[in-house]
Design a protein around this motif. Sequence first.
Motif, PDB file in Angstrom:
ATOM      1  N   ILE A 159      -7.400  -7.416   4.366  1.00 16.21           N
ATOM      2  CA  ILE A 159      -7.872  -6.648   5.515  1.00 16.21           C
ATOM      3  C   ILE A 159      -6.824  -5.627   5.939  1.00 16.21           C
ATOM      4  O   ILE A 159      -7.124  -4.461   6.203  1.00 16.21           O
ATOM      5  CB  ILE A 159      -8.215  -7.580   6.687  1.00 16.21           C
ATOM      6  CG1 ILE A 159      -9.359  -8.491   6.291  1.00 16.21           C
ATOM      7  CG2 ILE A 159      -8.593  -6.770   7.908  1.00 16.21           C
ATOM      8  CD1 ILE A 159      -9.742  -9.463   7.362  1.00 16.21           C
ATOM      9  N   LYS A 203      -4.820   1.608   4.387  1.00 18.75           N
ATOM     10  CA  LYS A 203      -5.253   2.672   3.497  1.00 18.75           C
ATOM     11  C   LYS A 203      -6.148   3.669   4.216  1.00 18.75           C
ATOM     12  O   LYS A 203      -6.174   4.840   3.895  1.00 18.75           O
ATOM     13  CB  LYS A 203      -5.981   2.061   2.311  1.00 18.75           C
ATOM     14  CG  LYS A 203      -5.940   2.932   1.111  1.00 18.75           C
ATOM     15  CD  LYS A 203      -6.623   2.242  -0.060  1.00 18.75           C
ATOM     16  CE  LYS A 203      -6.866   3.251  -1.158  1.00 18.75           C
ATOM     17  NZ  LYS A 203      -7.965   4.141  -0.911  1.00 18.75           N
ATOM     18  N   GLU A 204      -6.886   3.169   5.186  1.00 15.18           N
ATOM     19  CA  GLU A 204      -7.797   4.052   5.907  1.00 15.18           C
ATOM     20  C   GLU A 204      -7.070   4.970   6.878  1.00 15.18           C
ATOM     21  O   GLU A 204      -7.639   5.945   7.351  1.00 15.18           O
ATOM     22  CB  GLU A 204      -8.826   3.217   6.677  1.00 15.18           C
ATOM     23  CG  GLU A 204     -10.017   2.798   5.839  1.00 15.18           C
ATOM     24  CD  GLU A 204     -11.071   2.094   6.681  1.00 15.18           C
ATOM     25  OE1 GLU A 204     -11.237   2.476   7.847  1.00 15.18           O
ATOM     26  OE2 GLU A 204     -11.710   1.159   6.176  1.00 15.18           O
ATOM     27  N   LEU A 205      -5.828   4.617   7.207  1.00 18.71           N
ATOM     28  CA  LEU A 205      -5.109   5.453   8.163  1.00 18.71           C
ATOM     29  C   LEU A 205      -4.667   6.745   7.489  1.00 18.71           C
ATOM     30  O   LEU A 205      -4.161   6.726   6.383  1.00 18.71           O
ATOM     31  CB  LEU A 205      -3.870   4.710   8.677  1.00 18.71           C
ATOM     32  CG  LEU A 205      -4.126   3.497   9.563  1.00 18.71           C
ATOM     33  CD1 LEU A 205      -2.804   2.859   9.923  1.00 18.71           C
ATOM     34  CD2 LEU A 205      -4.878   3.896  10.810  1.00 18.71           C
ATOM     35  N   PRO A 206      -4.822   7.865   8.177  1.00 20.24           N
ATOM     36  CA  PRO A 206      -4.405   9.143   7.584  1.00 20.24           C
ATOM     37  C   PRO A 206      -2.894   9.161   7.437  1.00 20.24           C
ATOM     38  O   PRO A 206      -2.170   8.689   8.313  1.00 20.24           O
ATOM     39  CB  PRO A 206      -4.867  10.191   8.589  1.00 20.24           C
ATOM     40  CG  PRO A 206      -5.658   9.464   9.608  1.00 20.24           C
ATOM     41  CD  PRO A 206      -5.349   8.012   9.527  1.00 20.24           C
ATOM     42  N   TYR A 207      -2.452   9.681   6.325  1.00 19.20           N
ATOM     43  CA  TYR A 207      -1.046   9.601   6.013  1.00 19.20           C
ATOM     44  C   TYR A 207      -0.189  10.568   6.830  1.00 19.20           C
ATOM     45  O   TYR A 207       1.011  10.386   6.960  1.00 19.20           O
ATOM     46  CB  TYR A 207      -0.874   9.864   4.515  1.00 19.20           C
ATOM     47  CG  TYR A 207       0.530   9.662   4.051  1.00 19.20           C
ATOM     48  CD1 TYR A 207       1.232  10.702   3.457  1.00 19.20           C
ATOM     49  CD2 TYR A 207       1.176   8.453   4.232  1.00 19.20           C
ATOM     50  CE1 TYR A 207       2.529  10.528   3.038  1.00 19.20           C
ATOM     51  CE2 TYR A 207       2.476   8.265   3.823  1.00 19.20           C
ATOM     52  CZ  TYR A 207       3.151   9.313   3.229  1.00 19.20           C
ATOM     53  OH  TYR A 207       4.433   9.147   2.816  1.00 19.20           O
ATOM     54  N   SER A 234      -4.401  -4.359   4.120  1.00 16.18           N
ATOM     55  CA  SER A 234      -4.262  -3.309   3.108  1.00 16.18           C
ATOM     56  C   SER A 234      -5.352  -2.279   3.269  1.00 16.18           C
ATOM     57  O   SER A 234      -5.110  -1.070   3.235  1.00 16.18           O
ATOM     58  CB  SER A 234      -4.342  -3.906   1.704  1.00 16.18           C
ATOM     59  OG  SER A 234      -3.374  -4.897   1.541  1.00 16.18           O
ATOM     60  N   SER A 235      -6.551  -2.760   3.434  1.00 20.31           N
ATOM     61  CA  SER A 235      -7.671  -1.840   3.572  1.00 20.31           C
ATOM     62  C   SER A 235      -7.545  -0.996   4.827  1.00 20.31           C
ATOM     63  O   SER A 235      -7.786   0.213   4.814  1.00 20.31           O
ATOM     64  CB  SER A 235      -8.959  -2.663   3.584  1.00 20.31           C
ATOM     65  OG  SER A 235      -9.955  -2.005   4.276  1.00 20.31           O
ATOM     66  N   SER A 236      -7.115  -1.599   5.918  1.00 23.29           N
ATOM     67  CA  SER A 236      -6.964  -0.835   7.158  1.00 23.29           C
ATOM     68  C   SER A 236      -5.877   0.208   7.040  1.00 23.29           C
ATOM     69  O   SER A 236      -6.033   1.341   7.492  1.00 23.29           O
ATOM     70  CB  SER A 236      -6.614  -1.760   8.322  1.00 23.29           C
ATOM     71  OG  SER A 236      -7.646  -2.655   8.570  1.00 23.29           O
ATOM     72  N   VAL A 263       0.817  -1.215   0.000  1.00 26.13           N
ATOM     73  CA  VAL A 263       0.000   0.000   0.000  1.00 26.13           C
ATOM     74  C   VAL A 263       0.850   1.265   0.000  1.00 26.13           C
ATOM     75  O   VAL A 263       0.636   2.183  -0.784  1.00 26.13           O
ATOM     76  CB  VAL A 263      -0.930   0.013   1.234  1.00 26.13           C
ATOM     77  CG1 VAL A 263      -1.700   1.315   1.292  1.00 26.13           C
ATOM     78  CG2 VAL A 263      -1.882  -1.154   1.168  1.00 26.13           C
TER      79      VAL A 263
END
Lengths: 440, 288, 271
Positions: free
Chosen positions: C152, C158-162, C154-156, C93
């Motif tokens: 799971i 991705k949801e974290l703010p960069y 990867s999706s999590s 990711v």
Amino acid sequence: MNGERVEMRIRKLLTAAIAAGALLAGIAVAPAQAATTVKMILWPGPEGEAMQKVVDAYNAGQGKKDGVVVKQVLLSRDNTFAKEAALMKAKSSEYDIYFTASYLVGQHSPYLTEIKGVNDKIYLKASIDGLKVNKKQMALPLDTGLHFMYYRTDLVSGLSSAANVTKYKAISKTVLGKELSPNTDPETWTWDDALATAAFYTQKYNPDSPTKYGYALPAKNLLYNTMIWNDVLWGLGGNWFSNGKPTINSPAGLAAINVYRTIYTKELTSPESSQWEYAETNAALTSGNAMMGLQWNAAYSELSKTGATSGKVGIAAPPGKGLRTHVHALAVGLNKYSKNQAAAKKWMGYLATVAGMKNYAAAGGVPSMPEILKTMVSTNASFANIITYAGKYGYSESAGSREFDMYGKLAEVLSPAWVGQKTAEEVASAADAALKALQK
Amino acid sequence: MIRQGKDKASAFVLAAPLLILLCILVIWPIYLGIRTSLSNDLLSEFEITPAGFSNYRAVISEPNFWNALRFTTIFAIVVTIFEGVLGFLLALVFDRKFPGKRTLFSMVLVPIMIAPSLMAVMYRLILNENIGIIPGFLQNFGWDISIYDQKYIFFTLVILDAIQYTSFAFLLIYAGLQNIPQEIYESAAIDGAKYRQVVLRITLPILKPALAIIAMLRLIDSFRTFDTIYILTGGGPGTTTQTIGIYIYKTAFITGDFGMASAASVILVILLAPFMPKIIKQFRLDVK
Amino acid sequence: MKRNLWATFVIGVVAFVLMLPLLGAIYTSLRTDNAIASGPFVWEFDYGFTHYQNAMGAAGYDFASFFRNSILISSGTVILTTLISLPAAYSIVRLGFGGAWLLRIALGLRILPAVFFIIPFYKLFTNLGMVDSIRGLVLANTFVNVTLALLIFSSSIKELPYEIEEAALVDGASVFRILRSIIFPLMGPGVAAVGVLTFIFSWSDYLFAVVLSSSEATPVTVGAANFVTSYGVRWGDISAAVTLSILPPLIFATLAQKYLVKGLSSGAIKG
């Protein structure tokens, strides 16, 4: 000084040599005394549990003399054969003895070692012969499986009362199109008699019937159910092959398919029976919702002691004429790739004797040995029937190396007709085509 | 956001274990599997001989294969949508404080804790017309319907699958919901948004990638549905409820033709694979 | 709290429906064989708990060992899967490793029916000397669950703010440091979800266990299936076995619940 050193060296060498010698001697002696472990696959359930007793007796007794320790591994019904298929394909040496059966021995024989020196006479003929491939003995029989027509003794004998006779005639006319009189001796039944009795005890036609349905029909798309249906086929004079050609599409074959079809479409059995096999058939009988059905011999112990059939279950040969009960033997065969052939052969030699298998019967197994069966009739009345029927009416298809596949394919092709989704004519020629494709 | 340059080395290191696993467990078996599909590999035959594409031709011309595929596709789409919706609603309800939440959470997960093969046996018991509690219960209410009847069997199988796997969708969606910061809901509340609007305009869009993945996973898994249907109906009567998983299993272990079973597996992948990128696009890896 | 009682009610009903097979199992396991075969509501309490006794010790069924094996296999799989998938997911990711290809391959693997892998796996594991071993089954189950874990995670991620990682990078942190100190703690729900699901799926695996184990590494699923015998199903015994076998996953799931907590990341986000 040099002398001392040399002496030391010699002493060290000597010590080393003696130690090495002792070690070597130990190694040389040890293998002869260490026991070889022989691993055997078996089915769980009555066979596995009974066999465990034989294994225990052997390991404690003769096994010590032979230098063999047997270890039994149990796998579940469906997956035993699937797993063995994977093992055989991979030419595995993990197990020494495979579980097999008459209907599989053709498929398994390339992977088994021939068993020599078996005394045929101590076995039921149908069982020992069913395990020969090209006249070679490829496996040893354990349990013999065949079919009985089970029925409620109280209800069948009740047919003879005057009131019932009249009703019976009327119902048989309605359901089967011909007027029949009750036949209270199931041993002499034709399929018409069986169907008429079933109709009489179906509440749809006889609201006074104590059972909701007359018949318990295992009509699930399952290869074991084909074996049962096969009895109907043979009892009506039919066969899978005649002179090497498939003959399901024949008067006898069509009649046999229609027996099942009639039972289902005339609602002599529950509509759910399209999903039934061994366990469900028993449940229908023990719960009192059905009063007869073709079923495996092993069901007797549950039926005779449980629920509505307790003490009231009778045994008859499948209806019809001539040879009409499928007989197969469950068996054990020797893995061609086993690394312990000699040890395994010793164990199997033990299994091929009456003395060895006595423990099997005592623990609930049904060995294919008439001598043992006769002595155990008091514990299980059905043993007498096994000996008689296997001898008088037993047949085995012996259709070559793809016999197992044929049972499965026939179940798939015929079951729609069994449950009335298709007509007998529609599936019979497809059945012949399927058999032809699998012939070898 | 993707960083280039010397991070490439770290990237490789991080992914190394996965790659090793894939190499050992995947490359070799796939090679073997494909080789099998190109051979005459029957259980009843001792020798394995090359067969070119004959297995593939046999599978493609076999009506049972296409019937099974059609049945499975319909089944898979229906259960995926059904379970996705149910799982989503369940997760929404769960996403608040209420008495007994912890206990109920574990209880809701129970179905996926039971192995599918054992679950199927349990179904066989409780649905048994003569000794099962469900028909017994229904009969007490005078409902004498036959759940295995041809008219109802599809419906029955869908419900059984839903009982077994809705928890899966629920768990993943619920975890996804946890990642949505509380502030977003708070500011929406301040703005006076109603619950339905919050769900539709805020929750759903944020969850879209997660939902896409869950749908895809469930879709793929339901294509492999095997245990329950196999144990309950054997794919029958005849082949009316035969899924592609049952077809392949039977081809391998009852017909004893491993070559054909492998070929069927490969064809299945080839047919389904094109649909994957569409859904992966939902989940755009290279854009933040 | 009272105003959410409706939630308790609704979910209670749903939970009841979902638990029907288990409730049926418990009910059946407490009745005698005679009662079970006579009808659904015939109640004869099995005072001797014979079914549980059978499930735990009858001929050839060494349930204590089955249990131990299942626990070892499932725990091992959770650990191995997480260790392999989390870094790899981050790599995919955030570091663009492999692009979409890696995930596509992983997904493609999942489509293949298990039957495709049975014989090759058996041969492979025999060559590696891992047949009938816990290690072997952990590996096989990890293989099965890696796809799910990857997705799971990867999706999590991705949801974290960069922003958080950006800040750390500016501070000169290495990738590994970021993973360990920042990503992993924030992945509470993701790790919990992967953990629970991996545990459950490996606990309930049957096909690989049948093929790859024979006597030493047999887990509970295969052990319980022994009650489906050639002649009928030992309904009472298998019900007892099913009831016993859900206890560990149930405990695991209950414990993992606390990581599925809302707002774990709310404190770390600014504005």
